[in-house]
Design a protein around this motif. Sequence first.
Motif, PDB file in Angstrom:
ATOM      1  N   ASP A 183     -16.588  90.473   1.824  1.00  0.00           N
ATOM      2  CA  ASP A 183     -15.826  89.833   2.902  1.00  0.00           C
ATOM      3  C   ASP A 183     -16.721  88.806   3.591  1.00  0.00           C
ATOM      4  O   ASP A 183     -17.809  89.117   4.062  1.00  0.00           O
ATOM      5  CB  ASP A 183     -15.359  90.891   3.898  1.00  0.00           C
ATOM      6  CG  ASP A 183     -14.520  90.297   5.027  1.00  0.00           C
ATOM      7  OD1 ASP A 183     -14.277  89.081   5.018  1.00  0.00           O
ATOM      8  OD2 ASP A 183     -14.129  91.069   5.919  1.00  0.00           O
ATOM      9  N   GLN A 189     -10.954  89.249   4.126  1.00  0.00           N
ATOM     10  CA  GLN A 189     -10.502  89.318   2.746  1.00  0.00           C
ATOM     11  C   GLN A 189     -11.684  89.123   1.809  1.00  0.00           C
ATOM     12  O   GLN A 189     -12.691  88.533   2.165  1.00  0.00           O
ATOM     13  CB  GLN A 189      -9.456  88.229   2.469  1.00  0.00           C
ATOM     14  CG  GLN A 189      -8.235  88.305   3.355  1.00  0.00           C
ATOM     15  CD  GLN A 189      -7.199  87.259   2.977  1.00  0.00           C
ATOM     16  OE1 GLN A 189      -6.725  87.213   1.851  1.00  0.00           O
ATOM     17  NE2 GLN A 189      -6.864  86.398   3.923  1.00  0.00           N
ATOM     18  N   SER A 190     -11.522  89.633   0.609  1.00  0.00           N
ATOM     19  CA  SER A 190     -12.514  89.451  -0.435  1.00  0.00           C
ATOM     20  C   SER A 190     -11.767  89.352  -1.755  1.00  0.00           C
ATOM     21  O   SER A 190     -10.546  89.555  -1.814  1.00  0.00           O
ATOM     22  CB  SER A 190     -13.509  90.611  -0.464  1.00  0.00           C
ATOM     23  OG  SER A 190     -12.859  91.798  -0.868  1.00  0.00           O
ATOM     24  N   THR A 198      -9.923  92.670  -2.476  1.00  0.00           N
ATOM     25  CA  THR A 198      -8.650  92.891  -1.783  1.00  0.00           C
ATOM     26  C   THR A 198      -7.552  92.009  -2.367  1.00  0.00           C
ATOM     27  O   THR A 198      -6.396  92.436  -2.467  1.00  0.00           O
ATOM     28  CB  THR A 198      -8.793  92.611  -0.281  1.00  0.00           C
ATOM     29  OG1 THR A 198      -9.196  91.238  -0.076  1.00  0.00           O
ATOM     30  CG2 THR A 198      -9.838  93.522   0.344  1.00  0.00           C
TER      31      THR A 198
END
Length: 577
Positions: free
Chosen positions: A264, A269-270, A273
């Motif tokens: 992240d 978010q990453s 995800t």
Amino acid sequence: MADIKTRDAVKGTIKTIDKAAVAGQRMKQAYISTKDKAEHSTSAAENSADEYAADKFERGVDTAVHEGAHQFDKAGRKGVKTTKENIYKTKDGIQNFKAKRAEKALQKQSQNIGGKTVRTAEKSAEKTVKQSARSAGKKTIKTVGKGSAKTAAKSVKTAEKTAKTAIKTSQQAAKAAQKTAKASAKAAQKAAQAAKATAKAIVAGVKAAVKATIAAVKAIIAGIKALVAAIAAGGWVAVVVIIVICLIAAIIGSVFGIFFSGEDSGTGQSMQTAVQEINTEYDNKLLEIRNGNTYDVLEMSGSRAVWKEVLSVYSVKVNTDPDNPQEVATMDDSKKQLLKDIFWEMNSISSRTESKSETVITETDDGNGNIVQTETTVTRTYLYITVSHKTVDEMTVQYGFNQEQKDYLTELLQDKNNSLWSSVLYGITASDDQIVTVALSQIGNVGGEPYWSWYGFGSRVEWCACFVSWCANECGYIDTGVIPKFAGCVNGVQWFKDRGQWMDGSAEPVAGMIIFFDWDNKGSSGPQDGLSDHVGIVQKVENGIVYTVEGNSGDSVRVNQYSVGHYEILGYGIPQY
């Protein structure tokens, strides 16, 4: 005599001018040398992100870090030596500049002396002419009389005129010399000012570079203050660390930045995800098809693109877009939408239903111990779900990738990068429970796709072993011989037993072990037949409970739990991670 003095004064002035010219030339050469060294020291050719990526990824990420540190250690020592040489040259330049100032002062003094000499010569010449005229006139008058006196007077006037011309010429020469000296001094002064300005510009450039470097480092390492403190204390090793970090920053800005997208970046978010969200969307589409149709038999076929292919295409397309290139090391809503678009351009799901009339044979007992077969015609509805995907080569054609972009794709998809992809997709590094993280990332996947299709089956099969093998492959364990590629549970058990890597089902396992089940006489405590019917992965063991991740559990990937020593547990394969 006066002419000789004047000539000597002029020669002295010219000599001073020559010295000034030589000094100016020296300053010019020193400036050129300094400029060349500055340009050489700031050359960025060897820091090309493409060269770094092609070289370092060729050896593997771990080797790149250590080898890079070693090479930059050598470069750091050489840089220190070069810096010292530049300092000495700078000191020489300062000494030359001081010498120039001294010569300028001497030149000015010489000009003053030259001016005084010219004036002295003028007065001396006038006095000599007048004395000569008076002496010659008187002597001639006495000797030859009035006629000769006129001739003598004329000669005197001619001599006087010649002397005045000589004086005027001397004055002009002296003025010219003074003017030349002033011009040379002014040129030397301008050269000194230019050198000073260049030095300031170099210092400013260095400061700007330092600021940029610090900014890059702050964006990557929270502990930048410690590095800056080390630099302030003279720790050039810290400078090497910063250089390595800057190279990493350059990679982050390239297509290889995708390998840094698993964390992240502050957006909440990453890549993990985003991938999970798209996986859920994909599974929901399959469920919608199944729930939206009435059927007796489900048949699924085909396969979807594996994630490392999707992400490789995404990375190259987004990062090298000629109209709007973006870094791919971070994830946000706009990039997630781009990723979704590419995923669905590479993958598609189609379905259809078909009713078939079939003859079904049933066997019954007529009450006398005889088996009676009865044929019945029934109509069954088949639901066919087909998953298809485009290959990487097809996507390069669709997007019109050039050769450079194709080369990037080839490098990203190298098998040696599988561990990097595992880190991006599952947030894991090489460890005993790496396979657990991969398995958990697949929770909710239904139908066994892409596990059985990855294995090589053209349609759905009982896919619990395919799932375990697929997870192992994602971690690189099949290539390294840690876990076998198997589709039959019995074969998997035999592989571990043959290597002495087997543990009885009554023992307590640890995360990462492969759990095998024997389901014969399921629902009772009767003896098992010793042959495995099902397989999964041990997630963890807590308070006497074994938690597992199993494929093909209700035709989906699920987490289940059993008490330690449960009668259905045949035993455990012990991978040598």
